[in-house]
Design an enzyme around this catalytic site. Structure first.
Site, PDB file in Angstrom:
ATOM      1  N   ASP A 143      44.450  31.593  33.736  1.00 27.85           N
ATOM      2  CA  ASP A 143      45.736  31.799  33.300  1.00 27.85           C
ATOM      3  C   ASP A 143      46.330  30.713  32.144  1.00 27.85           C
ATOM      4  O   ASP A 143      46.474  29.610  32.563  1.00 27.85           O
ATOM      5  CB  ASP A 143      46.616  31.599  34.583  1.00 27.85           C
ATOM      6  CG  ASP A 143      48.097  31.980  34.339  1.00 27.85           C
ATOM      7  OD1 ASP A 143      48.421  32.383  33.136  1.00 27.85           O
ATOM      8  OD2 ASP A 143      48.785  31.581  35.252  1.00 27.85           O
TER       9      ASP A 143
ATOM     10  N   ASP B 117      51.693  32.386  34.564  1.00 28.25           N
ATOM     11  CA  ASP B 117      52.375  33.317  35.460  1.00 28.25           C
ATOM     12  C   ASP B 117      51.651  33.796  36.541  1.00 28.25           C
ATOM     13  O   ASP B 117      51.754  34.614  37.259  1.00 28.25           O
ATOM     14  CB  ASP B 117      52.778  34.358  34.435  1.00 28.25           C
ATOM     15  CG  ASP B 117      51.524  35.269  33.949  1.00 28.25           C
ATOM     16  OD1 ASP B 117      50.328  34.696  34.198  1.00 28.25           O
ATOM     17  OD2 ASP B 117      51.428  36.320  33.391  1.00 28.25           O
TER      18      ASP B 117
ATOM     19  N   ASP C  23      44.539  35.527  31.775  1.00 32.67           N
ATOM     20  CA  ASP C  23      44.955  36.249  30.437  1.00 32.67           C
ATOM     21  C   ASP C  23      43.775  35.904  29.231  1.00 32.67           C
ATOM     22  O   ASP C  23      42.803  35.227  29.590  1.00 32.67           O
ATOM     23  CB  ASP C  23      46.336  35.941  29.701  1.00 32.67           C
ATOM     24  CG  ASP C  23      46.335  34.392  29.969  1.00 32.67           C
ATOM     25  OD1 ASP C  23      45.673  33.823  29.518  1.00 32.67           O
ATOM     26  OD2 ASP C  23      47.427  33.961  30.514  1.00 32.67           O
TER      27      ASP C  23
ATOM     28  N   ASP D  80      35.316  47.436  28.679  1.00 37.72           N
ATOM     29  CA  ASP D  80      35.285  48.169  29.656  1.00 37.72           C
ATOM     30  C   ASP D  80      35.890  49.577  29.052  1.00 37.72           C
ATOM     31  O   ASP D  80      37.025  49.592  28.694  1.00 37.72           O
ATOM     32  CB  ASP D  80      35.925  47.848  30.791  1.00 37.72           C
ATOM     33  CG  ASP D  80      35.292  48.021  32.113  1.00 37.72           C
ATOM     34  OD1 ASP D  80      34.972  49.338  32.533  1.00 37.72           O
ATOM     35  OD2 ASP D  80      34.828  47.212  32.915  1.00 37.72           O
TER      36      ASP D  80
ATOM     37  N   GLU E 187      28.014  52.616  34.245  1.00 35.55           N
ATOM     38  CA  GLU E 187      28.037  52.467  36.004  1.00 35.55           C
ATOM     39  C   GLU E 187      28.076  53.974  36.485  1.00 35.55           C
ATOM     40  O   GLU E 187      28.720  54.867  36.143  1.00 35.55           O
ATOM     41  CB  GLU E 187      29.584  52.019  36.280  1.00 35.55           C
ATOM     42  CG  GLU E 187      29.781  51.413  37.541  1.00 35.55           C
ATOM     43  CD  GLU E 187      31.014  51.637  38.117  1.00 35.55           C
ATOM     44  OE1 GLU E 187      31.612  51.100  39.183  1.00 35.55           O
ATOM     45  OE2 GLU E 187      32.048  52.450  37.601  1.00 35.55           O
TER      46      GLU E 187
HETATM   47  C1  GLC Z   1      34.754  51.470  38.956  1.00 37.80           C
HETATM   48  C2  GLC Z   1      35.435  50.177  38.844  1.00 37.80           C
HETATM   49  C3  GLC Z   1      36.227  49.898  39.739  1.00 37.80           C
HETATM   50  C4  GLC Z   1      37.573  50.949  39.804  1.00 37.80           C
HETATM   51  C5  GLC Z   1      36.915  52.597  39.919  1.00 37.80           C
HETATM   52  C6  GLC Z   1      37.854  53.500  39.226  1.00 37.80           C
HETATM   53  O1  GLC Z   1      34.239  51.456  39.893  1.00 37.80           O
HETATM   54  O2  GLC Z   1      34.346  49.215  38.625  1.00 37.80           O
HETATM   55  O3  GLC Z   1      37.061  48.801  39.878  1.00 37.80           O
HETATM   56  O4  GLC Z   1      38.458  51.040  40.866  1.00 37.80           O
HETATM   57  O5  GLC Z   1      35.679  52.639  38.819  1.00 37.80           O
HETATM   58  O6  GLC Z   1      38.046  53.279  37.982  1.00 37.80           O
END
Ligand code: GLC
Length: 574
Positions: free
Chosen positions: A33, A37, A41, A110, A276
């Site tokens: 941070d 706050d 960040d 992401d 993922e």
């Molecule tokens: C993935 C993310 C997780 C999130 C979920 C919904 O599993 O890693 O953190 O809650 O997707 O987006």
């Protein structure tokens, strides 16, 4: 300032550069941070980049920083092309991309496109009803015929949401339900609609133009649903399991192939894509990562992090060395010829590995390092989650008010408030299983706030930062941090680690996880006692003095006995 992707990317050695890379995940909210706050960040990340570069990392994966109501800590995005003010500005992100590139590393974002936030303008427009241009951008369905809309049982099908309750939310504005596989704040996008796909691809191109080097794709195997949305088999939760209908839907390959054509193929350069994929099988993973199809470079599978689940994640099952070896070994075998593995113990959704598969009380250093050695010497691309390189442990929360995660709070609400379960038992479950275990602040120093913040942290700092912190470990050559450095260095310097084949050894040994990696005449052999008892391993011609690295003093290495949590790496041949 870089606005157009002119910040030079590290030159790619080859299209498969990520096969010898190591990725470091930053969860910005808990990393550093800069403005007091209490929330991490982008400027905080920038200030600590040398910690990451110093480890020898190749790629930084940044968990979501886009605009978001933060119902799921940013995995609920309301504007894909802006930064949430909590984390900073687009200019801060540009500065970070540039600083990452300057250090010879790459940055991946992401990509959360199975769902948006319910506050995203697309959804706000969609929920207005049938006249809106985006009416079909999400999954809208009428109540079951003959039911009272909004009443339990009237939902279009029986699927449960990942966190708790039904996967459908009644929307009076539109007199219909919408589908949300996660929370009601995360409506699922309808990828069947070509406009949705185009909007996602345009956004991805915008980020790549800006200089990012690829994406970690959130639950990307969920984007295609069986259009009939059939009821699932009812589980202990009382809801149906929709996984068979959305975890490997009929068009998932078509969508990823289209993404490749629309986003990656037209571009020069090489990127990193990792999907993922909860519930993915080795066979499916091979299809997704088959280089001839080129859909994804690698996927995150969930089998080894589900070994301690008994039916559901909250019920504990004891994990043996055989369980770990069987699972990881099977994945190594399945992706040996075609496809590629990602290797991970930790991320922002998983409890800390040293507390989970190791022994954070009896043998903290030994188990943190033995588990690291095992993971990092498998074939695949290793991921280090912030703090893992220090051996950070699970949180020590003593009250439900210490928890922040939507999944944990939903679990508590469901078991204690609705079903009158025992609060102490629910708390014990959360202590072991909560995602918040991974989300306590990064432990930079032994000082106040662990050097994470000068303010009040959004989630409690682990009190063990007084002895477990980055500053101390960076100056101690015998620390967990330096063992990670060595492992990452070995992947870069030793081709047998990056590209060698993999074979399990000593299968059935209840204490020792052993395997070899081989490339031509080079062979690396790993023997790791993953237990609190003494172990032995089959020498099988091994010269015991050729230890490349280990987690115990060298003088103890010339024997085939391993102390609890002792791990050694041998070099065989020349
Ligand atoms: C993935 C993310 C997780 C999130 C979920 C919904 O599993 O890693 O953190 O809650 O997707 O987006």
């Amino acid at each position: 300032m870089v606005l157009d992707g002119t910040s030079p990317r590290p030159a790619s050695r080859d299209a498969l550069w990520w096969q010898s890379a190591v990725v470091y995940q930053v969860y910005p909210r808990s990393f550093a941070d800069s403005d007091g706050d209490g929330i991490g960040d982008l400027r905080g990340v920038l200030a600590h980049l040398d910690h990451i570069a110093g480890l020898g990392i190749d790629v930084v994966w940044l968990s979501p920083v886009c605009r978001s109501p933060q119902a799921d800590n940013g995995y609920d995005i309301s504007d894909y092309q802006d930064i949430d003010p909590l984390f900073g500005t687009l200019a801060d992100l540009d500065a970070l991309i540039e600083a990452v590139h300057e250090r010879g590393m790459r940055l991946i974002m992401d990509l959360v496109v199975n769902h948006t936030s319910d506050e995203h303008p697309w959804f706000v427009e969609s929920r207005r009803g049938h006249l809106g241009g985006k009416s079909d951008w999400y999954f809208w369905r009428d109540a079951r015929p003959g039911s009272v809309p909004g009443e339990p049982g009237a939902e279009p099908n029986n699927w449960g949401a990942a966190f708790a309750g039904s996967a459908w939310e009644w929307c009076p504005d539109r007199n219909q339900y919408y589908l949300h596989l996660f929370s009601a704040k995360q409506p699922d996008l309808n990828w069947e609609n070509a406009e949705v796909r185009e909007a996602v691809f345009a956004m991805m191109n915008w980020w790549l133009d800006r200089g990012v080097d690829g994406f970690r794709m959130d639950v990307i195997n969920f984007i295609s649903k069986d259009p009939a949305l059939p009821d699932g088999e009812v589980t202990a939760t009382g809801y149906g399991d929709g996984m068979p209908y959305f975890s490997y839907g009929p068009r998932v390959h078509a969508y990823l192939a289209e993404m490749r054509r629309r986003v990656f193929e037209p571009r020069p350069g090489t990127y990193l894509t990792v999907g993922e994929m909860p519930g993915v099988t080795p066979q499916q993973a091979r299809e997704f990562t088959d280089s001839k199809r080129g859909q994804l470079d690698m996927v995150f599978q969930f089998e080894h992090v589900s070994l301690d689940h008994d039916g559901d994640k909250w019920t504990q099952r004891t994990v043996s060395v055989n369980d770990l070896r069987d699972t990881l070994g099977r994945w190594q075998e399945a992706l040996a010829e075609e496809g590629w593995n990602s290797l991970y113990w930790n991320n922002h959704d998983q409890p800390r590995v040293v507390s989970r598969f190791g022994d954070d009380e009896g043998c903290w250093f030994g188990s943190a390092t033995a588990l690291a050695i095992v993971l990092h010497l498998h074939r695949g691309t290793p991921y280090v989650y912030q703090g893992e390189e220090l051996g950070m442990t699970n949180a020590v929360f003593d009250d439900v008010t210490d928890f922040r995660d939507i999944e944990s709070l939903d679990y508590y609400e469901q078991t204690v408030v609705r079903n009158q379960g025992d609060p102490a038992a629910a708390l014990a479950v959360l202590r072991r299983k909560s995602r918040d275990n991974a989300r306590t602040p990064m432990q930079w120093t032994s000082g106040p706030g662990a050097g994470f913040t000068a303010g009040t942290p959004w989630i409690r700092v682990n009190p063990n930062h007084v002895w477990l912190n980055a500053a101390d470990q960076r100056s101690d050559p015998g620390s967990v941090y330096h063992l990670y450095r060595q492992l990452i260095g070995l992947r870069h310097s030793e081709p047998a680690v990056a590209r060698g084949d993999f074979a399990l050894l000593d299968v059935g040994n209840e204490h020792v996880y052993a395997f070899r990696r081989r490339l031509g005449s080079r062979e690396i052999r790993v023997v790791a006692n993953l237990s609190a008892a003494d172990g032995t391993f089959g020498r099988d011609g091994l010269e015991l003095d050729q230890v490349l690295l280990g987690n115990r003093p060298a003088r103890e290495r010339e024997t085939d006995r391993l102390a609890p949590w002792e791990a050694r790496v041998y070099l065989v041949g020349t």
